[in-house]
Design an enzyme around this catalytic site. Structure first.
Site, PDB file in Angstrom:
ATOM      1  N   ILE A 293       0.825  -1.219   0.000  1.00 50.35           N
ATOM      2  CA  ILE A 293       0.000   0.000   0.000  1.00 50.35           C
ATOM      3  C   ILE A 293       0.854   1.262   0.000  1.00 50.35           C
ATOM      4  O   ILE A 293       0.330   2.376  -0.026  1.00 50.35           O
ATOM      5  CB  ILE A 293      -0.953   0.032   1.216  1.00 50.35           C
ATOM      6  CG1 ILE A 293      -0.158  -0.083   2.520  1.00 50.35           C
ATOM      7  CG2 ILE A 293      -1.992  -1.081   1.111  1.00 50.35           C
ATOM      8  CD1 ILE A 293      -1.013   0.085   3.774  1.00 50.35           C
TER       9      ILE A 293
ATOM     10  N   ALA B 165      11.574   5.654   0.710  1.00 56.13           N
ATOM     11  CA  ALA B 165      13.014   5.475   0.629  1.00 56.13           C
ATOM     12  C   ALA B 165      13.491   4.354   1.538  1.00 56.13           C
ATOM     13  O   ALA B 165      14.489   3.692   1.266  1.00 56.13           O
ATOM     14  CB  ALA B 165      13.715   6.784   0.999  1.00 56.13           C
ATOM     15  N   SER B 166      12.770   4.128   2.644  1.00 53.67           N
ATOM     16  CA  SER B 166      13.221   3.127   3.599  1.00 53.67           C
ATOM     17  C   SER B 166      12.708   1.731   3.287  1.00 53.67           C
ATOM     18  O   SER B 166      13.250   0.746   3.781  1.00 53.67           O
ATOM     19  CB  SER B 166      12.782   3.516   5.014  1.00 53.67           C
ATOM     20  OG  SER B 166      11.375   3.629   5.071  1.00 53.67           O
ATOM     21  N   GLY B 167      11.632   1.606   2.510  1.00 52.94           N
ATOM     22  CA  GLY B 167      11.118   0.277   2.207  1.00 52.94           C
ATOM     23  C   GLY B 167       9.675   0.313   1.776  1.00 52.94           C
ATOM     24  O   GLY B 167       9.121   1.358   1.435  1.00 52.94           O
ATOM     25  N   LYS B 168       9.043  -0.868   1.811  1.00 52.20           N
ATOM     26  CA  LYS B 168       7.658  -1.013   1.402  1.00 52.20           C
ATOM     27  C   LYS B 168       6.759  -1.149   2.635  1.00 52.20           C
ATOM     28  O   LYS B 168       7.183  -1.636   3.675  1.00 52.20           O
ATOM     29  CB  LYS B 168       7.486  -2.246   0.517  1.00 52.20           C
ATOM     30  CG  LYS B 168       8.229  -2.193  -0.809  1.00 52.20           C
ATOM     31  CD  LYS B 168       8.002  -3.477  -1.599  1.00 52.20           C
ATOM     32  CE  LYS B 168       8.773  -3.443  -2.920  1.00 52.20           C
ATOM     33  NZ  LYS B 168       8.590  -4.690  -3.700  1.00 52.20           N
ATOM     34  N   VAL B 169       5.488  -0.737   2.455  1.00 52.05           N
ATOM     35  CA  VAL B 169       4.486  -0.896   3.499  1.00 52.05           C
ATOM     36  C   VAL B 169       3.388  -1.798   2.970  1.00 52.05           C
ATOM     37  O   VAL B 169       2.868  -1.578   1.868  1.00 52.05           O
ATOM     38  CB  VAL B 169       3.908   0.465   3.944  1.00 52.05           C
ATOM     39  CG1 VAL B 169       2.864   0.257   5.028  1.00 52.05           C
ATOM     40  CG2 VAL B 169       5.007   1.389   4.428  1.00 52.05           C
TER      41      VAL B 169
ATOM     42  N   LYS C 272       5.835  -2.447   7.794  1.00 54.09           N
ATOM     43  CA  LYS C 272       6.901  -1.805   7.030  1.00 54.09           C
ATOM     44  C   LYS C 272       8.089  -2.760   6.980  1.00 54.09           C
ATOM     45  O   LYS C 272       8.612  -3.174   8.006  1.00 54.09           O
ATOM     46  CB  LYS C 272       7.324  -0.489   7.655  1.00 54.09           C
ATOM     47  CG  LYS C 272       8.440   0.220   6.867  1.00 54.09           C
ATOM     48  CD  LYS C 272       9.052   1.365   7.650  1.00 54.09           C
ATOM     49  CE  LYS C 272       8.115   2.550   7.733  1.00 54.09           C
ATOM     50  NZ  LYS C 272       8.767   3.723   8.383  1.00 54.09           N
TER      51      LYS C 272
ATOM     52  N   ASP D 106      10.888  15.000  11.868  1.00 57.98           N
ATOM     53  CA  ASP D 106      10.344  14.827  10.521  1.00 57.98           C
ATOM     54  C   ASP D 106       8.827  14.986  10.537  1.00 57.98           C
ATOM     55  O   ASP D 106       8.097  14.164   9.988  1.00 57.98           O
ATOM     56  CB  ASP D 106      10.731  13.449   9.967  1.00 57.98           C
ATOM     57  CG  ASP D 106      10.562  13.379   8.434  1.00 57.98           C
ATOM     58  OD1 ASP D 106      10.427  14.447   7.805  1.00 57.98           O
ATOM     59  OD2 ASP D 106      10.547  12.272   7.889  1.00 57.98           O
TER      60      ASP D 106
END
Length: 978
Positions: free
Chosen positions: A691, A695-699, A713, A821
């Site tokens: 979904i 930059a850090s990965g997929k969710v 994540k 952030d």
């Protein structure tokens, strides 16, 4: 004769009818006012008496006339009127006084306002007036009073303002004026009062021309971005009574000649600047001075005795670098009610006669090096409310007569060397809500008189030598939220009446000599989040009811004599800390606790065992195990080589499978009670369930077998392989995974997204969160058709939710946390559009460094949200988060992203300020919003956003203040019609 009489009577009747018709016709000034009424919106019936049945408007609401029935005054303050400024009023030829303050006038002021030529008094304060100050205002030659405070006026103060010939009062405070403090104002020599406070002026020196205002009695320039020294020309302001230059960046020495010349001065406010050096002499000339505040500067030296000999009402010199003694003469003032000297380097004793000659209300000398005893006369005149003496070296006992000080509300004596018994009546003071005696050497019992402390919210008596039992009367304190009594010599049984304190949130009785058991009925403490009774002699079973405490997250029962089994109900709790070690517990450890996270929670209980490991410490089971191994030893020796071969093969096979698929997860850590198996997670990490990507990965969205939905994540391998890079200063930077786990694993707050559990292996890192079905605020505002769902009340609610989450991080988390952030994409929305802060991958715990500022080695954050000082200096504190939150506020108001081609070469904050100046508020507000209905609320929130994005960090409000303001707005904002 009769005919003549009849004709006469007929003519008389005609004349009378004609006269009545003329008298009933409304005159021209009344028609002007009716035109004004038509141009404004009013509450139903407020101006109902403005009727054309009258001949003149002289009896109408708010109207005053002269003897010639001409309108001279119109006062409609606080009438809830809205609309544009009614320029028709300037047609009233005799109008000299006009007040429309505290309404909703929402236009700019026209240049033609100069046609109101006879005005002597003009008050338009607390409205929504926008745009620049009209340069033609100075054409009002008779004007003596001008108040435009609390609007949205912007731009510079026109140079023509120096041409006012008779102006005595000029109030422009709390606007958006962003030019400079103009020296032209020094030409208005008739001025008696000049108020420019709380405007975002450009950094500017105090104009020396203001020294020409020799009639000036009040000068209020708080928070005007002033820099540099006070001009020597100010020593000519001999009539000045009130000087307020607080919260600027003024520097240098306080000018002795200035101090000596201000002979009429009553109040001097210089706090929160950068003044240096010693306090000057010459104070004896200031015989009228009653209030002096030079706190939060860099002053050194001693407190002048000459200053303390004045009949002061208030002396505030806190947070400087002052040394030496507090002059005894301060106690002689018959007016002194406030003395705040905390955060200095003062030594010696408090003045022995302090409070004897005046109705002292507040004394705060925290964080000095004071010694000696507490003066016995502090409440001599029955007015003392705050007694704050923290962190000194005071000794002796509490004066007996303080037990009769019924006005006391806050008592903080922490961190001294005070000793002896507390006066019995002192325990029961009726208005005290905070009693802090922490870390002294007090002894004796807690008096039964404590039943009288009906307002007590916090009772902190830790680390003393109190003894005896805790009186049962403690249970009558229904306002008590914190009871901290650890590190004493208290004995007797755990008081059963404590279960009556329904508001109790924190109970720490550890490190005493209490006996007995935890009383029944503890489940009634629905607000309890910390229970610590470690290191006592408590015994009996652990009550099953503890597992029914809904918000308990800290439970320490270690080093007691509890016996029996661990209640399975404890698995209902969401604990940050559990410690049941060093007791006499037996039986099985509940399954939820049989993992690495709770390894140290059960040490020193020889009767406990875990079903998973098969390791139990019961003596009988140990004997059976030894006998069994003896019988089987021959078979084990014979088959050992075979078993080792099988084990080696399985190990290699599983390692190969893990490398190929990355789904065999072994190192799971849970932070909440889980209703699902971790292996369900790994089986659902499929491309079809993605979904989101970053930059850090997929969710992934994972729907579990129990019907729950979670978000997972999965970090990219490259995102955590370089987790120990060094940057600049040589400090290793924690990877996002570790920071997120360290931060979210300890946080429990309704407006911060929950981290259910995580997985950490060499080949895979997973973070499992609660699922937020409405996605991020950024998506809804800028990239989703659902934006139409975000009406103004909903946006306001989202702003409050996010602010409460950040306020928790900044003010309530120990230690404080800076998110680093904050952005709309990191504000997630649940099924009811409740907002929660997420993504703590670059969060930073604020260490105790000077002024709460820490230098980073790299910039973290997102483009468009980064505070200016952070980008330039790499120095971070909570003010950086507040700037980013201000950008989110501006997104909610404008509907625009922080950086966009439509904004030109400006960021969102710059675009809003420029557009407000040039085009007004209507060009800023998101056209999707009902800006007519919610004009007031939108303007207030926009004001918050602009304050949060102030260039200077010191001008940004705290998140706690933001929350308070938003809460007030939410409470008064009407809901959308269904």
């Amino acid at each position: 004769m009769q005919l003549k009489t009849s004709v006469f009577l007929f003519l008389l009747l005609l004349y009378t009818l004609h006269f009545n018709y003329i008298s009933l016709a409304l005159n021209q000034e009344g028609l002007y006012l009716q035109s004004v009424r038509l141009s404004l919106s009013e509450p139903p019936g407020f101006l109902s008496d403005w009727s054309d049945r009258d001949a003149t408007p002289c009896n109408w609401t708010g109207v005053t006339c002269n003897r010639r029935y001409s309108v001279v005054s119109l006062i409609l303050s606080g009438a809830s009127l809205s609309g544009s400024f009614p320029i028709t009023l300037c047609r009233l030829p005799s109008l000299s006084k006009l007040s429309l303050s505290s309404n909703s006038i929402n236009s700019s002021l026209p240049l033609s306002i100069s046609s109101c030529r006879n005005l002597t008094y003009l008050d338009l304060s607390q409205n929504f007036i926008v745009g620049p100050l009209p340069s033609t205002l100075s054409d009002l030659h008779f004007l003596r009073y001008l108040n435009l405070e609390g609007n949205y006026l912007s731009g510079a103060i026109p140079a023509t303002f120096g041409l006012f010939p008779q102006l005595e009062v000029l109030v422009l405070a709390d606007n958006l004026l962003n030019g400079t403090v103009s020296g032209a104002l020094g030409n208005i020599t008739s001025l008696k009062k000049l108020v420019l406070a709380y405007n975002p002026f450009l950094p500017t020196h105090l104009p020396p021309e203001l020294g020409n205002l020799t009639n000036l009695e009040e000068l209020w320039l708080t928070d005007c971005h002033l820099v540099g020294p006070i001009p020597h020309t100010f020593n000519t302001l001999s009539r000045l009574k009130n000087l307020d230059l607080a919260t600027n960046r003024l520097t240098g020495l306080l000018i002795p000649t200035l101090i000596s010349q201000l002979k009429s001065i009553v109040q001097i406010e210089l706090y929160n600047n950068s003044f240096t050096g010693n306090l000057p002499g010459g104070w004896s000339n200031l015989t009228e001075l009653r209030r002096f505040d030079a706190s939060m500067n860099e002053l050194t030296g001693t407190i002048p005795n000459e200053l303390c000999e004045l009949p002061l009402e208030s002396l505030n010199l806190f947070e400087n670098q002052l040394e030496g003694l507090i002059p005894e003469s301060i106690a002689n003032s018959p007016n002194l009610h406030e003395l705040k000297l905390f955060g200095n380097r003062l030594v010696g004793s408090l003045p022995s006669q302090l409070g004897k000659n005046s109705a002292l209300q507040i004394i705060d000398v925290t964080n000095n090096n004071l010694s000696g005893e507490i003066p016995q006369f502090l409440c001599q005149n029955g007015a003392l409310e705050d007694l704050v003496l923290l962190n000194n070296a005071l000794s002796g006992s509490i004066p007996v007569n303080l037990g009769k000080c019924h006005t006391l509300q806050r008592v903080r004596l922490q961190g001294n060397r005070l000793y002896g018994e507390i006066p019995a009546q002192f325990w029961g003071l009726p208005n005290v809500y905070l009693l802090d005696l922490y870390e002294n050497e007090f002894s004796g019992n807690i008096s039964h008189f404590i039943y009288g402390a009906k307002n007590l919210s916090t009772l902190a008596i830790s680390k003393n030598k109190f003894s005896g039992s805790i009186p049962s009367e403690i249970g009558s304190l229904d306002q008590l939220v914190e009871f901290l009594a650890d590190g004493n010599e208290l004995s007797g049984e755990f008081p059963s009446t404590i279960v009556n304190i329904e508001q109790l949130g924190r109970l720490d009785l550890s490190n005493n000599d209490l006996s007995g058991g935890i009383p029944k009925g503890i489940q009634s403490l629905k607000q309890l989040n910390e229970l610590n009774v470690a290191n006592n002699r408590l015994s009996g079973d652990i009550p099953v009811e503890i597992g029914n405490l809904p918000v308990l997250n800290y439970l320490d029962l270690s080093h007691n004599n509890f016996s029996g089994e661990i209640p399975v109900s404890l698995q209902n709790l969401k604990l940050n800390k559990l410690n049941l070690s060093s007791n006499c517990l037996s039986g099985d450890i509940p399954p939820l606790f049989a993992n690495e996270v709770y390894r140290d929670s059960f040490l020193g209980n020889p009767g406990l065992c875990t079903n998973d490991s098969g390791i139990c410490n019961h003596k009988g089971r140990n004997k059976i195990r030894v006998f069994s191994w003896a019988l089987r030893s021959i078979f084990v020796i014979a088959g050992v080589m075979f078993l080792l071969s099988i084990a080696w093969f399985l190990f290699k096979y599983k390692k190969l499978k893990k490398l190929n698929k990355n789904t065999t997860i072994t190192k799971w850590t849970s932070f909440h009670k889980l209703g699902f198996s971790e292996f369900e997670i790994t089986d659902s990490l499929k491309e079809a369930n993605v979904i989101g990507r970053g930059a850090s990965g997929k969710v992934y969205k994972v729907v579990l077998s129990n019907g729950e939905t979670v978000a997972v994540k999965k970090l990219h391998e490259r995102h955590y392989k370089d987790e120990n890079n060094s940057n600049g200063g040589g400090d290793s930077v924690k990877d996002a995974f570790e920071v997120e786990v360290d931060t979210l694993g300890k946080i429990r707050h309704k407006n911060i997204v929950r981290l259910w559990c995580c997985c950490n292996t060499e080949s895979c890192k997973l973070l499992v969160y609660e699922y937020m079905p409405n996605g991020s605020l950024g998506d809804l505002l800028h990239g989703n058709s659902k934006c139409k769902l975000l009406d103004w009340p909903m946006r306001l609610r989202i702003a409050l939710d996010a602010a409460e989450g950040l306020s928790y991080l900044h003010h309530d988390s120990v230690p404080p946390i800076v998110h680093r952030d904050v952005k709309s994409n990191n504000i997630l929305l649940d099924e009811d559009f409740g907002a929660k802060i997420s993504d703590f991958g670059v969060a930073k715990v604020v260490k105790a460094v000077k002024k709460g500022v820490e230098s980073m080695s790299v910039i973290a954050g997102s483009c468009g949200y980064i505070a200016p000082e952070y980008a330039y200096t790499l120095r971070v504190n909570e003010k950086s988060d507040i700037y980013s939150f201000g950008i989110v506020i501006l997104e909610l108001v404008t509907g625009k992203p922080p950086i966009d081609g439509e904004l030109g070469d400006k960021d969102l904050a710059g675009w809003v300020c420029t557009t407000l100046d040039q085009k007004g508020i209507n060009e800023v507000v998101d056209p999707k919003l009902d800006s007519t209905r919610f004009k007031r609320e939108i303007c207030r929130v926009l004001d918050i956003g602009l304050l949060c994005t102030s260039t200077l960090p010191i001008n940004r409000p705290s998140m706690r203040r933001v929350v308070n303001t938003l809460q007030e707005l939410v409470a008064t904002t009407p809901l959308m019609d269904a």
